[in-house]
Design a protein around this motif. Structure first.
Motif, PDB file in Angstrom:
ATOM      1  N   LYS A 168      10.091   2.109  -8.134  1.00  0.00           N
ATOM      2  CA  LYS A 168       8.757   1.429  -8.351  1.00  0.00           C
ATOM      3  C   LYS A 168       8.853  -0.109  -7.999  1.00  0.00           C
ATOM      4  O   LYS A 168       8.046  -0.717  -7.289  1.00  0.00           O
ATOM      5  N   PRO A 169      10.074  -0.962  -8.035  1.00  0.00           N
ATOM      6  CA  PRO A 169      10.149  -2.282  -7.575  1.00  0.00           C
ATOM      7  C   PRO A 169      10.183  -2.546  -6.050  1.00  0.00           C
ATOM      8  O   PRO A 169       9.943  -3.211  -5.508  1.00  0.00           O
ATOM      9  N   VAL A 170      10.647  -1.125  -5.390  1.00  0.00           N
ATOM     10  CA  VAL A 170      10.704  -1.133  -3.864  1.00  0.00           C
ATOM     11  C   VAL A 170       9.563  -0.884  -3.239  1.00  0.00           C
ATOM     12  O   VAL A 170       8.926  -1.537  -2.435  1.00  0.00           O
ATOM     13  N   LEU A 171       8.903   0.132  -3.731  1.00  0.00           N
ATOM     14  CA  LEU A 171       7.766   0.847  -3.051  1.00  0.00           C
ATOM     15  C   LEU A 171       6.398   0.191  -3.428  1.00  0.00           C
ATOM     16  O   LEU A 171       5.395   0.631  -2.853  1.00  0.00           O
ATOM     17  N   ASN A 172       6.395  -0.492  -4.482  1.00  0.00           N
ATOM     18  CA  ASN A 172       5.373  -1.386  -5.130  1.00  0.00           C
ATOM     19  C   ASN A 172       4.054  -0.361  -5.114  1.00  0.00           C
ATOM     20  O   ASN A 172       4.103   0.854  -5.752  1.00  0.00           O
ATOM     21  N   GLY A 173       2.794  -0.629  -4.453  1.00  0.00           N
ATOM     22  CA  GLY A 173       1.935  -0.028  -4.645  1.00  0.00           C
ATOM     23  C   GLY A 173       1.797   1.177  -4.089  1.00  0.00           C
ATOM     24  O   GLY A 173       1.201   2.288  -4.459  1.00  0.00           O
ATOM     25  N   MET A 174       3.069   1.602  -3.130  1.00  0.00           N
ATOM     26  CA  MET A 174       3.125   3.021  -2.551  1.00  0.00           C
ATOM     27  C   MET A 174       3.609   3.990  -3.603  1.00  0.00           C
ATOM     28  O   MET A 174       3.357   5.040  -3.207  1.00  0.00           O
ATOM     29  N   TYR A 175       4.143   3.329  -4.675  1.00  0.00           N
ATOM     30  CA  TYR A 175       4.684   4.244  -5.485  1.00  0.00           C
ATOM     31  C   TYR A 175       3.663   5.096  -6.347  1.00  0.00           C
ATOM     32  O   TYR A 175       3.751   6.225  -6.356  1.00  0.00           O
ATOM     33  N   GLY A 176       2.569   4.454  -6.644  1.00  0.00           N
ATOM     34  CA  GLY A 176       1.497   5.093  -7.222  1.00  0.00           C
ATOM     35  C   GLY A 176       0.804   6.196  -6.379  1.00  0.00           C
ATOM     36  O   GLY A 176       0.526   7.519  -6.653  1.00  0.00           O
ATOM     37  N   GLU A 177       0.609   5.894  -5.082  1.00  0.00           N
ATOM     38  CA  GLU A 177       0.284   7.101  -4.222  1.00  0.00           C
ATOM     39  C   GLU A 177       1.178   8.048  -4.040  1.00  0.00           C
ATOM     40  O   GLU A 177       0.754   9.355  -3.824  1.00  0.00           O
ATOM     41  N   LEU A 178       2.495   7.910  -4.054  1.00  0.00           N
ATOM     42  CA  LEU A 178       3.456   9.016  -4.135  1.00  0.00           C
ATOM     43  C   LEU A 178       3.270  10.006  -5.316  1.00  0.00           C
ATOM     44  O   LEU A 178       3.503  11.018  -5.238  1.00  0.00           O
ATOM     45  N   ALA A 179       3.261   9.254  -6.507  1.00  0.00           N
ATOM     46  CA  ALA A 179       3.157   9.990  -7.718  1.00  0.00           C
ATOM     47  C   ALA A 179       1.791  10.758  -7.750  1.00  0.00           C
ATOM     48  O   ALA A 179       1.554  11.736  -8.299  1.00  0.00           O
ATOM     49  N   ALA A 180       0.797  10.324  -6.890  1.00  0.00           N
ATOM     50  CA  ALA A 180      -0.626  10.936  -6.866  1.00  0.00           C
ATOM     51  C   ALA A 180      -0.461  12.159  -5.700  1.00  0.00           C
ATOM     52  O   ALA A 180      -1.371  12.809  -5.477  1.00  0.00           O
ATOM     53  N   GLY A 181       0.677  12.315  -5.312  1.00  0.00           N
ATOM     54  CA  GLY A 181       0.956  13.435  -4.213  1.00  0.00           C
ATOM     55  C   GLY A 181       0.616  13.077  -2.818  1.00  0.00           C
ATOM     56  O   GLY A 181       0.601  13.964  -1.956  1.00  0.00           O
ATOM     57  N   LYS A 182       0.353  11.768  -2.720  1.00  0.00           N
ATOM     58  CA  LYS A 182       0.272  11.349  -1.075  1.00  0.00           C
ATOM     59  C   LYS A 182       1.668  11.248  -0.370  1.00  0.00           C
ATOM     60  O   LYS A 182       2.655  11.176  -0.935  1.00  0.00           O
ATOM     61  N   TYR A 183       1.543  11.364   0.856  1.00  0.00           N
ATOM     62  CA  TYR A 183       2.669  11.539   1.852  1.00  0.00           C
ATOM     63  C   TYR A 183       3.872  12.542   1.221  1.00  0.00           C
ATOM     64  O   TYR A 183       5.035  12.305   1.038  1.00  0.00           O
ATOM     65  N   PRO A 184       3.506  13.955   1.127  1.00  0.00           N
ATOM     66  CA  PRO A 184       4.365  14.911   0.811  1.00  0.00           C
ATOM     67  C   PRO A 184       5.759  14.898   1.501  1.00  0.00           C
ATOM     68  O   PRO A 184       6.698  15.093   1.016  1.00  0.00           O
ATOM     69  N   GLU A 185       5.486  14.850   3.060  1.00  0.00           N
ATOM     70  CA  GLU A 185       6.605  15.210   3.739  1.00  0.00           C
ATOM     71  C   GLU A 185       7.540  13.974   3.560  1.00  0.00           C
ATOM     72  O   GLU A 185       8.692  14.180   3.647  1.00  0.00           O
TER      73      GLU A 185
ATOM     74  N   GLU B 201       8.986   0.670   9.957  1.00  0.00           N
ATOM     75  CA  GLU B 201       8.863   0.877  11.134  1.00  0.00           C
ATOM     76  C   GLU B 201       7.576   1.742  11.449  1.00  0.00           C
ATOM     77  O   GLU B 201       7.017   1.577  12.512  1.00  0.00           O
ATOM     78  N   ASN B 202       7.211   2.194  10.467  1.00  0.00           N
ATOM     79  CA  ASN B 202       5.574   2.920  10.587  1.00  0.00           C
ATOM     80  C   ASN B 202       4.499   2.296   9.529  1.00  0.00           C
ATOM     81  O   ASN B 202       4.101   3.182   9.055  1.00  0.00           O
ATOM     82  N   ALA B 203       4.574   1.043   9.457  1.00  0.00           N
ATOM     83  CA  ALA B 203       3.580   0.240   8.592  1.00  0.00           C
ATOM     84  C   ALA B 203       2.237   0.834   8.595  1.00  0.00           C
ATOM     85  O   ALA B 203       1.676   0.885   7.386  1.00  0.00           O
ATOM     86  N   GLY B 204       1.948   1.096   9.712  1.00  0.00           N
ATOM     87  CA  GLY B 204       0.406   1.700   9.799  1.00  0.00           C
ATOM     88  C   GLY B 204       0.041   2.899   8.897  1.00  0.00           C
ATOM     89  O   GLY B 204      -1.051   3.040   8.464  1.00  0.00           O
ATOM     90  N   SER B 205       1.203   3.800   8.789  1.00  0.00           N
ATOM     91  CA  SER B 205       0.762   5.081   8.285  1.00  0.00           C
ATOM     92  C   SER B 205       1.086   4.593   6.730  1.00  0.00           C
ATOM     93  O   SER B 205       0.854   5.820   5.799  1.00  0.00           O
ATOM     94  N   PHE B 206       1.677   3.700   5.998  1.00  0.00           N
ATOM     95  CA  PHE B 206       1.960   3.543   4.521  1.00  0.00           C
ATOM     96  C   PHE B 206       1.090   2.127   4.355  1.00  0.00           C
ATOM     97  O   PHE B 206       1.934   1.293   3.945  1.00  0.00           O
ATOM     98  N   PRO B 207      -0.305   2.217   4.080  1.00  0.00           N
ATOM     99  CA  PRO B 207      -1.000   0.879   3.929  1.00  0.00           C
ATOM    100  C   PRO B 207      -0.653   0.716   2.522  1.00  0.00           C
ATOM    101  O   PRO B 207      -0.609  -1.005   2.029  1.00  0.00           O
ATOM    102  N   GLY B 208      -0.247   1.359   1.509  1.00  0.00           N
ATOM    103  CA  GLY B 208      -0.130   0.954  -0.063  1.00  0.00           C
ATOM    104  C   GLY B 208       1.152   0.119  -0.151  1.00  0.00           C
ATOM    105  O   GLY B 208       1.415  -0.593  -1.169  1.00  0.00           O
ATOM    106  N   TYR B 209       2.095   0.173   0.990  1.00  0.00           N
ATOM    107  CA  TYR B 209       3.509  -0.522   0.729  1.00  0.00           C
ATOM    108  C   TYR B 209       3.350  -1.941   1.289  1.00  0.00           C
ATOM    109  O   TYR B 209       2.541  -2.450   2.185  1.00  0.00           O
ATOM    110  N   ASN B 210       3.858  -2.894   0.596  1.00  0.00           N
ATOM    111  CA  ASN B 210       3.673  -4.328   0.860  1.00  0.00           C
ATOM    112  C   ASN B 210       5.044  -4.974   0.976  1.00  0.00           C
ATOM    113  O   ASN B 210       5.706  -5.040  -0.077  1.00  0.00           O
ATOM    114  N   PRO B 211       5.936  -5.086   2.038  1.00  0.00           N
ATOM    115  CA  PRO B 211       7.067  -5.781   2.116  1.00  0.00           C
ATOM    116  C   PRO B 211       7.402  -7.077   1.263  1.00  0.00           C
ATOM    117  O   PRO B 211       8.498  -7.062   1.028  1.00  0.00           O
ATOM    118  N   ARG B 212       6.518  -7.791   1.314  1.00  0.00           N
ATOM    119  CA  ARG B 212       6.682  -8.938   0.276  1.00  0.00           C
ATOM    120  C   ARG B 212       6.957  -8.718  -1.291  1.00  0.00           C
ATOM    121  O   ARG B 212       7.611  -9.540  -1.713  1.00  0.00           O
TER     122      ARG B 212
END
Length: 156
Positions: free
Chosen positions: A42-59, A130-141
């Motif tokens: 969670k501290p690394v993936l931030n907003g994307m963590y919730g998307e993963l928990a919701a089943g987004k980005y299964p591959e 490297e694929n930032a456009g595919s993962f809009p929920g992730y914030n590198p900051r």
């Protein structure tokens, strides 16, 4: 709790404990998976963590997140698997043919699992960045790894 898990105890055993006789999905603490998700992902993936928990980005989850999470769960569960807490207090597992692992060896196993997990998580983050456009929920900051570097237990 299981609906919050990014992987099952059976998947953790398959990935992080291959060939370990006697370790089953029912004997692996699901809390180790949830704790690992909250503490390490969670501290690394931030907003994307919730998307993963919701089943987004299964591959992506299957290829990058689950291998790292399995090792973090291994790291977290080793103390629980090494000892039992019950009416007799805290006991180690012993039999006529087996002996409990020495504390130093347990620490070495935990360090190895955490190092492998960290490397796998860095690999996942590199893919995301490297694929930032595919993962809009992730914030590198907001990625704690981009703000803090921990090396040999020292914060740099």
């Amino acid at each position: 709790m299981e609906q919050d898990l990014l992987m099952t105890p059976g998947e953790v055993i398959e990935m992080a404990f291959p060939g370990q006789a006697g370790l089953t999905a029912s004997s692996f603490p699901a809390s180790a998976i949830l704790t690992s998700q909250e503490k390490f992902l969670k501290p690394v993936l931030n907003g994307m963590y919730g998307e993963l928990a919701a089943g987004k980005y299964p591959e992506f989850c299957e290829r990058y997140i689950k291998p790292a999470l399995a090792q973090f769960a291994r790291y977290t569960a080793i103390p629980q698997l090494a000892c039992s807490v019950g009416d007799l207090g805290i006991t180690t597992h012993r039999s006529d043919y087996l002996a409990a692992c020495p504390a130093e060896e347990l620490q070495r196993l935990r360090r190895a699992a955490r190092a492998e997990a960290a490397a796998l998580l860095r690999r996942a983050v590199e893919h995301i960045e490297e694929n930032a456009g595919s993962f809009p929920g992730y914030n590198p900051r907001r990625n704690v790894l981009n703000r803090v570097n921990i090396s040999s237990q020292f914060v740099l």
